[in-house]
Design an enzyme around this catalytic site. Structure first.
Site, PDB file in Angstrom:
ATOM      1  N   LEU A 170      29.269  33.451  33.084  1.00  0.00           N
ATOM      2  CA  LEU A 170      29.707  33.190  31.712  1.00  0.00           C
ATOM      3  C   LEU A 170      31.002  32.392  31.664  1.00  0.00           C
ATOM      4  O   LEU A 170      31.291  31.717  30.672  1.00  0.00           O
ATOM      5  CB  LEU A 170      29.899  34.514  30.960  1.00  0.00           C
ATOM      6  CG  LEU A 170      28.679  35.433  30.883  1.00  0.00           C
ATOM      7  CD1 LEU A 170      29.052  36.737  30.205  1.00  0.00           C
ATOM      8  CD2 LEU A 170      27.544  34.754  30.156  1.00  0.00           C
ATOM      9  N   GLY A 201      38.041  32.141  35.796  1.00  0.00           N
ATOM     10  CA  GLY A 201      39.469  31.910  35.722  1.00  0.00           C
ATOM     11  C   GLY A 201      40.038  31.834  37.119  1.00  0.00           C
ATOM     12  O   GLY A 201      39.293  31.771  38.103  1.00  0.00           O
ATOM     13  N   GLY A 202      41.361  31.846  37.226  1.00  0.00           N
ATOM     14  CA  GLY A 202      41.993  31.720  38.524  1.00  0.00           C
ATOM     15  C   GLY A 202      41.844  32.948  39.392  1.00  0.00           C
ATOM     16  O   GLY A 202      42.046  32.877  40.597  1.00  0.00           O
ATOM     17  N   ASP A 243      49.448  39.076  24.826  1.00  0.00           N
ATOM     18  CA  ASP A 243      48.763  37.786  24.858  1.00  0.00           C
ATOM     19  C   ASP A 243      47.723  37.691  23.745  1.00  0.00           C
ATOM     20  O   ASP A 243      46.627  37.170  23.946  1.00  0.00           O
ATOM     21  CB  ASP A 243      48.105  37.568  26.221  1.00  0.00           C
ATOM     22  CG  ASP A 243      47.753  36.103  26.475  1.00  0.00           C
ATOM     23  OD1 ASP A 243      48.287  35.228  25.753  1.00  0.00           O
ATOM     24  OD2 ASP A 243      46.944  35.833  27.378  1.00  0.00           O
ATOM     25  N   ALA A 254      39.210  35.636  38.677  1.00  0.00           N
ATOM     26  CA  ALA A 254      37.912  36.292  38.613  1.00  0.00           C
ATOM     27  C   ALA A 254      36.904  35.392  37.925  1.00  0.00           C
ATOM     28  O   ALA A 254      37.258  34.484  37.176  1.00  0.00           O
ATOM     29  CB  ALA A 254      38.024  37.622  37.863  1.00  0.00           C
ATOM     30  N   LYS A 257      33.171  41.348  35.601  1.00  0.00           N
ATOM     31  CA  LYS A 257      34.340  40.568  36.007  1.00  0.00           C
ATOM     32  C   LYS A 257      34.511  40.775  37.506  1.00  0.00           C
ATOM     33  O   LYS A 257      34.901  41.844  37.966  1.00  0.00           O
ATOM     34  CB  LYS A 257      35.582  41.018  35.252  1.00  0.00           C
ATOM     35  CG  LYS A 257      36.831  40.215  35.612  1.00  0.00           C
ATOM     36  CD  LYS A 257      38.081  40.751  34.934  1.00  0.00           C
ATOM     37  CE  LYS A 257      38.102  40.442  33.459  1.00  0.00           C
ATOM     38  NZ  LYS A 257      39.424  40.768  32.854  1.00  0.00           N
TER      39      LYS A 257
END
Length: 517
Positions: free
Chosen positions: A30, A33-34, A162, A36, A56
């Site tokens: 899907l 990222g850096g 975040d 996972a 993940k």
């Protein structure tokens, strides 16, 4: 920021789709990222039992990084405690061989950022009542997260840190979920701070978070206000040409009234956004519950007999029709895939009893930004970090040893723009690009001085309680012109209302790349 992916990670990802991991049949990826990759996966059982999840999966090259594993376990332990309809659910933590993964509630939809983008491409903005309804659901979820306690009833003081359009997920049935607590701050987290870093996205940060001052849950409410402003107006609240420019706007410019761009923008909603975006924390909403109540009151007045969840669902299905069909096809294909199984090892998230392998030398991926107002004309420098007092090595309940506190720390100074500059740290010249010196750890502030031809010299103080990386933007010297003796000197810029950096900025933690779902 994303890490360069190792060949072994790339090959592992290619092999993973179409296989089994633990109890799960793995489907298409899907996102990545850096740290996972996230896969669609399926858990099946007797009598046509089925659960779709998002797996993940930690990249292989990080599986032996002690500190990263501690952070990953932190996220799992936080998520398992959060039980709210507007927060993504975690099902379990698993490990098979050296592969560590988290099984999370599968969300069939798109992040709010893509919804805003899709509307912008169509030349439209989200209706104010939908913005308020979505915002109220997020505020409700934050109110739950901020009030989280441990098993003994002690507040965890959880702060997401975040909140942004990328981390608010809208499902095709109109549901709203907060995702990615990977960089959340809470009492008792396993991960220890090793380098001064600021977490989150600058465009959505409250001034006190940027300045390294003490902050609490109200930074999340500020970030939600900035997110809702973007959704309602169609433009980002603080958007500069680069990070330095973004910081300048955040610290020095007033929050624009949305009615300046949209004359018929609802005054009540504008007031709610203004309150959430106040520079001083004490002038914002006290908690997410109050923010939610104001937004819901506006919704009830403007759309009293409308099912707004259904309206959101209709909007999502209309704008993402092709994506929905593709996701449905991927799920259908996964259901017909009958690849063989692996046993795997399931780990209780509550105990999170994983002991990472001995740490290998880490690859540098550290990025930090810090800010303080210095110089004759405003020079912004963000001193990243918050107080990180030395502590004796300890072993947590999870079995992960806390890192030993070193006696020396490294101070790194990045000059913006990247000109030749003289950098002095604690009275000694620092060489290199970026300039760097190792000094004794302590609680007494040391002085950093930066000078360059044609630039206004900058001077700031940092506490050498941990490794720190500081970005110092240098301003151009003003053009000298003759002026009458009575002419007033230009006034120095001052930040928009908000806390100023104290002499000892405190603990921010480490950066984790956001994982798309």
């Amino acid at each position: 920021m994303q890490l360069a992916e190792s060949p072994s990670d790339f090959n592992a990802r290619r092999r993973l789709a179409g296989t089994r991991l633990g109890r799960y049949q793995v489907g298409p990826r899907l996102g990545a990222g850096g740290t996972a990759s996230v896969y669609l996966a399926r858990l099946s059982g007797p009598h046509n039992f089925e659960r779709l999840v998002a797996l993940k999966v930690v990249h292989d090259h990080l599986s032996e990084e002690r500190e990263f594993i501690a952070q990953f376990l932190d996220e799992a332990n936080l998520l398992v405690r959060l039980n709210h309809p507007n927060i993504v659910r975690v099902h379990e933590l698993g490990r098979e061989g050296h592969t560590l993964f988290l099984a999370i509630e599968y969300l069939d939809g798109q992040p709010l950022s893509k919804l805003i983008q899709r509307l912008a491409h169509a030349g439209k903005r989200m209706p104010p009542e939908l913005v308020a309804w979505i915002g109220a659901r997020v505020a409700d979820g934050l109110h739950h997260a901020h009030g989280l306690t441990d098993d003994h009833g002690n507040p965890l003081a959880l702060v997401h840190r975040d909140i942004s359009p990328q981390n608010i997920f809208i499902s095709y049935d109109g549901g709203v979920k907060i995702i990615d607590f990977g960089i959340a701050r809470a009492a008792g987290r396993l991960a220890q701070t090793t380098l001064g870093k600021i977490k989150g996205k600058f465009s959505y940060m409250a001034p006190e978070q940027v300045l390294g001052s003490d902050f609490d849950h109200r930074v999340d409410l500020f970030a939600l206000g900035a997110t809702l402003y973007e959704a309602a107006v169609g433009t980002r609240l603080f958007a500069g040409k680069d990070e330095t420019d973004t910081l300048h706007k955040l610290l020095f410019e007033e929050v624009p009234d949305p009615r300046a761009n949209i004359p018929d923008f609802p005054a009540t909603l504008a007031e709610s956004l203004r309150k959430a975006l106040a520079g001083k924390p004490e002038e914002r909403y006290a908690d997410g519950g109050h923010f939610r109540d104001d937004l819901d009151r506006y919704v009830k007045r403007t759309a009293p007999d409308v099912d707004l969840r259904e309206r959101v669902a209709t909007l999502m299905k209309r704008l993402f029709d092709q994506e929905r069909l593709q996701q449905a096809a991927a799920i259908d294909e996964l259901r017909h895939n009958t690849t063989g199984t692996h046993s795997g090892e399931m780990v209780s998230v509550a105990s999170a009893a994983l002991a990472p392998a001995p740490r290998r030398p880490s690859k540098a991926w550290l990025v930090a930004i810090s800010a303080a107002v210095v110089g004759v004309v405003a020079v912004i420098a963000v001193v990243l970090g918050r107080d990180g007092r030395a502590a004796a090595p300890a072993t947590s309940a999870s079995g992960v040893e806390a890192p030993t506190v070193p006696t020396a720390v490294a101070i790194e100074v990045v000059v913006q723009p990247p000109v030749d500059a003289l950098v002095e740290i604690d009275g000694q010249r620092a060489n290199g690009r970026p300039a760097r010196r190792t000094i004794a750890r302590g609680q007494d502030a040391v002085t950093i001085r930066v000078s360059a031809p044609g630039k206004i010299p900058a001077e700031l103080s940092v506490v050498p309680d941990k490794d720190r990386s500081v970005v110092v933007p240098l301003s151009d010297e003003p053009v000298k012109v003759s002026a009458p003796p009575s002419a007033e000197s230009p006034k120095r810029q001052t930040p928009r209302p908000g806390p100023r950096p104290g002499p000892k900025p405190k603990n921010p933690g480490d950066l984790i790349t956001n994982y798309p779902f």
